[in-house]
Design a protein around this motif. Structure first.
Motif, PDB file in Angstrom:
ATOM      1  N   GLU A  41       0.834  -1.197   0.000  1.00  0.00           N
ATOM      2  CA  GLU A  41       0.000   0.000   0.000  1.00  0.00           C
ATOM      3  C   GLU A  41       0.878   1.261   0.000  1.00  0.00           C
ATOM      4  O   GLU A  41       0.608   2.215  -0.718  1.00  0.00           O
ATOM      5  N   SER A  57      -6.348  12.872  -0.836  1.00  0.00           N
ATOM      6  CA  SER A  57      -7.732  12.505  -0.518  1.00  0.00           C
ATOM      7  C   SER A  57      -8.245  11.339  -1.363  1.00  0.00           C
ATOM      8  O   SER A  57      -9.270  10.734  -1.030  1.00  0.00           O
ATOM      9  N   THR A  58      -7.545  11.015  -2.465  1.00  0.00           N
ATOM     10  CA  THR A  58      -8.030   9.945  -3.356  1.00  0.00           C
ATOM     11  C   THR A  58      -7.245   8.639  -3.199  1.00  0.00           C
ATOM     12  O   THR A  58      -7.651   7.623  -3.750  1.00  0.00           O
ATOM     13  N   TYR A  59      -6.137   8.658  -2.460  1.00  0.00           N
ATOM     14  CA  TYR A  59      -5.322   7.442  -2.352  1.00  0.00           C
ATOM     15  C   TYR A  59      -6.075   6.309  -1.649  1.00  0.00           C
ATOM     16  O   TYR A  59      -6.108   5.182  -2.122  1.00  0.00           O
ATOM     17  N   ALA A  60      -6.677   6.618  -0.498  1.00  0.00           N
ATOM     18  CA  ALA A  60      -7.395   5.579   0.252  1.00  0.00           C
ATOM     19  C   ALA A  60      -8.565   5.004  -0.543  1.00  0.00           C
ATOM     20  O   ALA A  60      -8.712   3.775  -0.626  1.00  0.00           O
ATOM     21  N   PRO A  61      -9.422   5.841  -1.186  1.00  0.00           N
ATOM     22  CA  PRO A  61     -10.501   5.279  -2.010  1.00  0.00           C
ATOM     23  C   PRO A  61      -9.986   4.435  -3.174  1.00  0.00           C
ATOM     24  O   PRO A  61     -10.601   3.421  -3.532  1.00  0.00           O
ATOM     25  N   THR A  62      -8.848   4.817  -3.754  1.00  0.00           N
ATOM     26  CA  THR A  62      -8.276   4.043  -4.866  1.00  0.00           C
ATOM     27  C   THR A  62      -7.877   2.651  -4.397  1.00  0.00           C
ATOM     28  O   THR A  62      -8.215   1.637  -5.043  1.00  0.00           O
ATOM     29  N   ASP A  64      -9.027   1.102  -1.856  1.00  0.00           N
ATOM     30  CA  ASP A  64     -10.249   0.391  -1.458  1.00  0.00           C
ATOM     31  C   ASP A  64     -10.945  -0.202  -2.677  1.00  0.00           C
ATOM     32  O   ASP A  64     -11.369  -1.364  -2.657  1.00  0.00           O
ATOM     33  N   VAL A  65     -11.055   0.563  -3.747  1.00  0.00           N
ATOM     34  CA  VAL A  65     -11.793   0.118  -4.942  1.00  0.00           C
ATOM     35  C   VAL A  65     -11.120  -1.085  -5.596  1.00  0.00           C
ATOM     36  O   VAL A  65     -11.786  -2.061  -5.953  1.00  0.00           O
ATOM     37  N   ARG A  68     -11.922  -4.020  -3.344  1.00  0.00           N
ATOM     38  CA  ARG A  68     -13.347  -4.325  -3.224  1.00  0.00           C
ATOM     39  C   ARG A  68     -13.888  -4.945  -4.511  1.00  0.00           C
ATOM     40  O   ARG A  68     -14.768  -5.796  -4.477  1.00  0.00           O
ATOM     41  N   ARG A 213     -12.580  -6.923   2.146  1.00  0.00           N
ATOM     42  CA  ARG A 213     -11.363  -6.281   1.621  1.00  0.00           C
ATOM     43  C   ARG A 213     -10.238  -7.295   1.468  1.00  0.00           C
ATOM     44  O   ARG A 213      -9.087  -6.943   1.281  1.00  0.00           O
TER      45      ARG A 213
END
Length: 273
Positions: A41, A57-62, A64-65, A68, A213
């Motif tokens: 990660e 702000s977009t690293y964690a959602p990336t 996760d996606v 997922r 996850r």
């Protein structure tokens, strides 16, 4: 002339065409090219930062996606592509090469930053992107065939209707399903026994499970009747100090250490390499 070493003692002697040369020694060595290390990660985020892709702000959602949607899975804290991820990637690279280019993403984000501060008109930016993309999309809709991931035989029959069970690939990984679907909706999770009796109920077997996850944990196969769970793997022995069950925990350097599951107990066994 090519050698040109500043250390005269290492220079080759003067030689002329036709001279007889005596071989002193030959040391054959074989080297294999090593593939680059898989991303963790932290290293994936670092690479995104270096290429100007994404924002904090977009690293964690990336991250996760991609987990997922089961494009990758975490194995020993490193991302490994799944079969589904490799298929999706190969199709996107073939039909949308510009979209998955690192430079495209970085440049698009730079343009959107200019839109935000009023230096670019969003209509112009979107129009420049969408016209070539629309052509690629139309081409892809015609060229991409529906991908069928073949089912694998599970090796046993359905306990509801008697038809053979198969292994299917779903959104959260592989699972058992009846081949008589849609007439039979029987499904089962694919579990892995570790050969340890449940320390809570003493009846069930501890099995390896996964969160949505794809993080591995351990639980009783009698769930929901028994709600035993553990992030660390139980080893089937009790702590000689507290009487609670012992677990095997990973430590830095790639080793493992046996500790007591009771956090208030300080019992430990030496590191297993």
């Amino acid at each position: 002339a090519v050698y040109n070493d500043s250390d005269k003692n290492k220079m080759l002697p003067e030689m002329a065409e036709g001279d007889t040369i005596k071989k002193v020694v030959t040391t054959p060595e074989q080297h294999f090219t090593q593939p680059p290390a898989r991303y963790s990660e932290a290293t994936l985020i670092k690479t995104l930062e270096e290429n100007g892709v994404g924002r904090p702000s977009t690293y964690a959602p990336t991250l996760d996606v991609i987990q997922r949607r089961y494009y990758v899975k975490l194995v020993a804290k490193r991302f490994e592509p799944t079969e589904l991820g490799e298929i999706v990637n190969s199709l996107i690279v073939e039909f949308f090469p510009d979209i998955v280019d690192v430079k495209f993403t970085a440049e698009m984000e730079a343009k959107l930053d200019k839109v935000e501060i009023g230096k670019e008109q969003w209509q112009k930016v979107i129009d420049e992107f969408f016209k070539p993309f629309q052509k690629e999309l139309e081409k892809a809709e015609e060229g991409i065939e529906k991908i069928q991931i073949k089912d694998e035989p599970a090796g046993f029959d359905c306990d509801l209707c008697g038809h053979p069970m198969v292994i299917k690939l779903g959104r959260y990984g592989k699972f058992y399903a009846c081949s008589n679907f849609p007439d039979c909706h029987n499904t089962k999770a694919i579990t892995k026994e570790i050969g340890v009796t449940c320390p809570t109920c003493g009846q069930g077997q501890v099995i390896e499970r996964k969160t949505k996850r794809n993080r591995v944990f351990y639980g009783c196969d009698r769930y929901p009747d028994c709600e035993f769970t553990s992030w660390d793997i139980p080893i089937g022995r009790n702590c000689p100090k507290s009487g609670d069950y012992l677990v095997e925990k990973k430590v830095r350097g790639g080793g493992k250490q046996v500790i007591c599951s009771n956090e208030e107990c300080d019992y430990k066994e030496s590191v297993i390499k």
